[in-house]
Scaffold this active site. Structure first.
Site, PDB file in Angstrom:
ATOM      1  N   GLY A  31      45.722  29.753  46.514  1.00 26.17           N
ATOM      2  CA  GLY A  31      47.105  29.814  46.030  1.00 26.17           C
ATOM      3  C   GLY A  31      47.670  31.187  46.352  1.00 26.17           C
ATOM      4  O   GLY A  31      47.234  31.864  47.284  1.00 26.17           O
ATOM      5  N   ARG A  32      48.645  31.604  45.531  1.00 31.10           N
ATOM      6  CA  ARG A  32      49.326  32.874  45.817  1.00 31.10           C
ATOM      7  C   ARG A  32      48.362  34.051  45.813  1.00 31.10           C
ATOM      8  O   ARG A  32      48.383  34.894  46.716  1.00 31.10           O
ATOM      9  CB  ARG A  32      50.430  33.111  44.783  1.00 31.10           C
ATOM     10  CG  ARG A  32      51.596  32.177  44.948  1.00 31.10           C
ATOM     11  CD  ARG A  32      52.485  32.199  43.724  1.00 31.10           C
ATOM     12  NE  ARG A  32      51.910  31.386  42.681  1.00 31.10           N
ATOM     13  CZ  ARG A  32      52.586  30.535  41.916  1.00 31.10           C
ATOM     14  NH1 ARG A  32      53.873  30.420  42.058  1.00 31.10           N
ATOM     15  NH2 ARG A  32      51.988  29.817  40.996  1.00 31.10           N
ATOM     16  N   ILE A  33      47.479  34.109  44.801  1.00 34.65           N
ATOM     17  CA  ILE A  33      46.584  35.270  44.699  1.00 34.65           C
ATOM     18  C   ILE A  33      45.506  35.186  45.790  1.00 34.65           C
ATOM     19  O   ILE A  33      45.164  36.192  46.421  1.00 34.65           O
ATOM     20  CB  ILE A  33      45.965  35.365  43.287  1.00 34.65           C
ATOM     21  CG1 ILE A  33      47.079  35.534  42.240  1.00 34.65           C
ATOM     22  CG2 ILE A  33      44.967  36.527  43.199  1.00 34.65           C
ATOM     23  CD1 ILE A  33      46.616  35.415  40.789  1.00 34.65           C
ATOM     24  N   ARG A  39      42.087  22.784  47.231  1.00 44.12           N
ATOM     25  CA  ARG A  39      42.344  21.348  47.037  1.00 44.12           C
ATOM     26  C   ARG A  39      43.134  20.790  48.211  1.00 44.12           C
ATOM     27  O   ARG A  39      42.869  19.721  48.716  1.00 44.12           O
ATOM     28  CB  ARG A  39      43.156  21.122  45.750  1.00 44.12           C
ATOM     29  CG  ARG A  39      42.307  21.002  44.515  1.00 44.12           C
ATOM     30  CD  ARG A  39      43.174  20.947  43.300  1.00 44.12           C
ATOM     31  NE  ARG A  39      44.083  22.098  43.242  1.00 44.12           N
ATOM     32  CZ  ARG A  39      44.893  22.369  42.235  1.00 44.12           C
ATOM     33  NH1 ARG A  39      44.931  21.582  41.194  1.00 44.12           N
ATOM     34  NH2 ARG A  39      45.669  23.436  42.237  1.00 44.12           N
ATOM     35  N   ALA A  93      39.363  34.633  38.363  1.00 45.21           N
ATOM     36  CA  ALA A  93      40.159  33.460  37.992  1.00 45.21           C
ATOM     37  C   ALA A  93      40.040  33.180  36.500  1.00 45.21           C
ATOM     38  O   ALA A  93      40.850  33.667  35.708  1.00 45.21           O
ATOM     39  CB  ALA A  93      39.726  32.283  38.836  1.00 45.21           C
ATOM     40  N   ARG A  94      39.043  32.436  36.107  1.00 46.96           N
ATOM     41  CA  ARG A  94      38.829  32.113  34.697  1.00 46.96           C
ATOM     42  C   ARG A  94      37.340  31.948  34.448  1.00 46.96           C
ATOM     43  O   ARG A  94      36.603  31.464  35.325  1.00 46.96           O
ATOM     44  CB  ARG A  94      39.498  30.783  34.336  1.00 46.96           C
ATOM     45  CG  ARG A  94      40.967  30.882  33.981  1.00 46.96           C
ATOM     46  CD  ARG A  94      41.188  31.573  32.626  1.00 46.96           C
ATOM     47  NE  ARG A  94      42.593  31.648  32.268  1.00 46.96           N
ATOM     48  CZ  ARG A  94      43.433  32.612  32.649  1.00 46.96           C
ATOM     49  NH1 ARG A  94      43.012  33.588  33.425  1.00 46.96           N
ATOM     50  NH2 ARG A  94      44.692  32.604  32.257  1.00 46.96           N
ATOM     51  N   GLU A 128      34.559  34.158  26.814  1.00 47.24           N
ATOM     52  CA  GLU A 128      34.965  35.548  26.588  1.00 47.24           C
ATOM     53  C   GLU A 128      35.804  35.671  25.311  1.00 47.24           C
ATOM     54  O   GLU A 128      36.466  34.713  24.928  1.00 47.24           O
ATOM     55  CB  GLU A 128      35.752  36.094  27.809  1.00 47.24           C
ATOM     56  CG  GLU A 128      37.064  35.387  28.056  1.00 47.24           C
ATOM     57  CD  GLU A 128      37.768  35.879  29.325  1.00 47.24           C
ATOM     58  OE1 GLU A 128      37.147  35.967  30.386  1.00 47.24           O
ATOM     59  OE2 GLU A 128      38.973  36.161  29.213  1.00 47.24           O
ATOM     60  N   HIS A 147      38.571  41.229  31.734  1.00 51.24           N
ATOM     61  CA  HIS A 147      39.760  40.410  32.023  1.00 51.24           C
ATOM     62  C   HIS A 147      41.015  41.292  32.171  1.00 51.24           C
ATOM     63  O   HIS A 147      41.996  41.131  31.436  1.00 51.24           O
ATOM     64  CB  HIS A 147      39.977  39.358  30.918  1.00 51.24           C
ATOM     65  CG  HIS A 147      40.811  38.185  31.379  1.00 51.24           C
ATOM     66  ND1 HIS A 147      40.599  36.897  30.934  1.00 51.24           N
ATOM     67  CD2 HIS A 147      41.857  38.115  32.240  1.00 51.24           C
ATOM     68  CE1 HIS A 147      41.498  36.085  31.502  1.00 51.24           C
ATOM     69  NE2 HIS A 147      42.276  36.808  32.295  1.00 51.24           N
ATOM     70  N   ILE A 148      40.944  42.182  33.161  1.00 49.63           N
ATOM     71  CA  ILE A 148      42.045  43.137  33.346  1.00 49.63           C
ATOM     72  C   ILE A 148      42.634  43.084  34.755  1.00 49.63           C
ATOM     73  O   ILE A 148      43.330  44.008  35.165  1.00 49.63           O
ATOM     74  CB  ILE A 148      41.583  44.586  33.043  1.00 49.63           C
ATOM     75  CG1 ILE A 148      40.352  44.977  33.893  1.00 49.63           C
ATOM     76  CG2 ILE A 148      41.290  44.774  31.568  1.00 49.63           C
ATOM     77  CD1 ILE A 148      40.053  46.470  33.894  1.00 49.63           C
TER      78      ILE A 148
HETATM   79  C1  DGY Z   1      46.641  35.404  33.702  1.00 53.03           C
HETATM   80  O1  DGY Z   1      47.806  35.774  33.813  1.00 53.03           O
HETATM   81  O2  DGY Z   1      46.302  34.219  33.750  1.00 53.03           O
HETATM   82  C2  DGY Z   1      45.639  36.472  33.488  1.00 53.03           C
HETATM   83  O3  DGY Z   1      44.351  35.992  33.672  1.00 53.03           O
HETATM   84  C3  DGY Z   1      45.797  37.046  32.100  1.00 53.03           C
HETATM   85  O4  DGY Z   1      45.493  36.044  31.171  1.00 53.03           O
END
Ligand code: DGY
Length: 336
Positions: free
Chosen positions: A159-161, A182, A242-243, A272, A290-291
């Site tokens: 995607g964008r990132i 995907r 990502a997550r 987390e 998560h920064i």
């Molecule tokens: C987002 O913007 O999804 C970052 O992970 C911060 O939650």
């Protein structure tokens, strides 16, 4: 909300004071500038009578909360990821949901790249060594890691990132870029990024540095587990901006311990802020809380975008009725 009453909004977490002030121009604002931890029952209680809520990526907006807050009309998040919000349930109840895309793309890509480089070049591990007073002399292979320039960059989730990371790798570091997503990118975008689409297994096998930038949901839960890690090169690094939950952290810890991959850079974790205890003990993983989007200008932009959405969703401000980054604009009868 009655036509004449001033709408009420709740800001669920601490945020820049200027954002609270902006919201006060339109709404009766309750906030949490002390950043207290509100369990969901307390959030529900504080949401009573609120027309809108400003959230982050951490508050669970689910059917239970929605049923208990029938007056709620808008849920506006300052995060791009929205796996904490049941968008379908919101849509069913006519609740507008927005996230905060775009404004964090380049900042998050910078951080993903930095984390990947830190893992490859053993920056965190060697800094700990130095701080511990263990550096007594130079050594020919001391903290020798893998190269980044010219190595194959793999991106899972384009995607964008993902595209911003690919661009950094291709243009800045001369990296051949492969990706899996995907859906495949348009040929002109592939050409511009110098990125080649491959099957997921091939991505795992060929990447020297694999970066995860895909959204989290049932389809991506443990997208990287023991079987996937087993396909990676023993010299490879894995970076996740990502997550949590996309990686099986227990399987990753085992792979790192057994040196089945060289190193990892993790900004997000399953469950987390808890971190798998074994990850905390391993030298070959760089851990951050998560920064990835946390530059000050970007966090301000994310917060203002959430405010723009909230103001517009509740029918106020210059974009009244047209929240700029709504996820379900159909609830307002708006087509983007
Ligand atoms: C987002 O913007 O999804 C970052 O992970 C911060 O939650």
């Amino acid at each position: 909300m009655s036509a004449s009453a001033t709408p009420r909004v709740l800001v669920a977490r601490a945020v820049f004071d200027e954002v609270i002030e902006r919201l006060r121009q339109y709404f009766e604002v309750r906030h949490n500038q002390g950043d207290a931890v509100w369990p969901q029952d307390e959030l529900i209680q504080r949401l009573q009578g609120a027309d809108g809520v400003f959230v982050t990526g951490t508050e669970a907006i689910d059917t239970r909360l929605l049923a208990a807050c029938p007056q709620l009309r808008a849920v506006c998040s300052m995060a791009v990821g929205y796996n904490n919000i049941d968008v379908a349930a919101c849509t069913e109840r006519g609740v507008l949901v927005s996230n905060a895309p775009d404004v964090l793309t380049e900042t998050t890509a910078d951080f993903g790249f930095a984390l990947m480089m830190a893992a490859a070049r053993r920056i965190s591990e060697s800094e700990h060594f130095l701080r511990a007073g263990r550096w007594t002399r130079w050594g020919h292979d001391m903290f020798a890691g893998g190269d980044v320039h010219g190595a194959t960059l793999g991106v899972l989730g384009m995607g964008r990132i993902g595209q911003a990371i690919a661009r950094r790798g291709a243009l800045g570091f001369g990296m051949p870029v492969i990706y899996h997503n995907r859906s495949r990118l348009a040929p002109e975008i592939e050409v511009r990024l110098g990125a080649r689409y491959v099957a997921k297994d091939e991505l795992l096998r060929q990447s020297d540095h694999l970066v995860l930038v895909l959204p989290y949901g049932p389809a991506s839960h443990h997208a990287i587990g023991a079987p996937e890690l087993a396909l990676m090169k023993p010299t490879a690094t894995l970076t996740n901006v990502a997550r949590g939950g996309i990686v099986d952290d227990a399987a990753l810890a085992q792979a790192l311990r057994e040196r089945r991959i060289a190193a990892a850079g993790l900004d997000v974790f399953e469950g987390e802020p808890a971190v798998h205890p074994e990850l905390l003990t391993l030298p070959n993983v760089v851990l951050t809380p998560h920064i990835a989007s946390a530059s000050l200008p970007t966090r301000r932009a994310m917060a203002h975008l959430a405010a723009d959405n909230l103001i517009a969703a509740l029918g106020a401000g210059p974009q009244a009725g047209k929240p700029p980054t709504a996820l379900n604009p159909q609830v307002l009868g708006v087509t983007r």
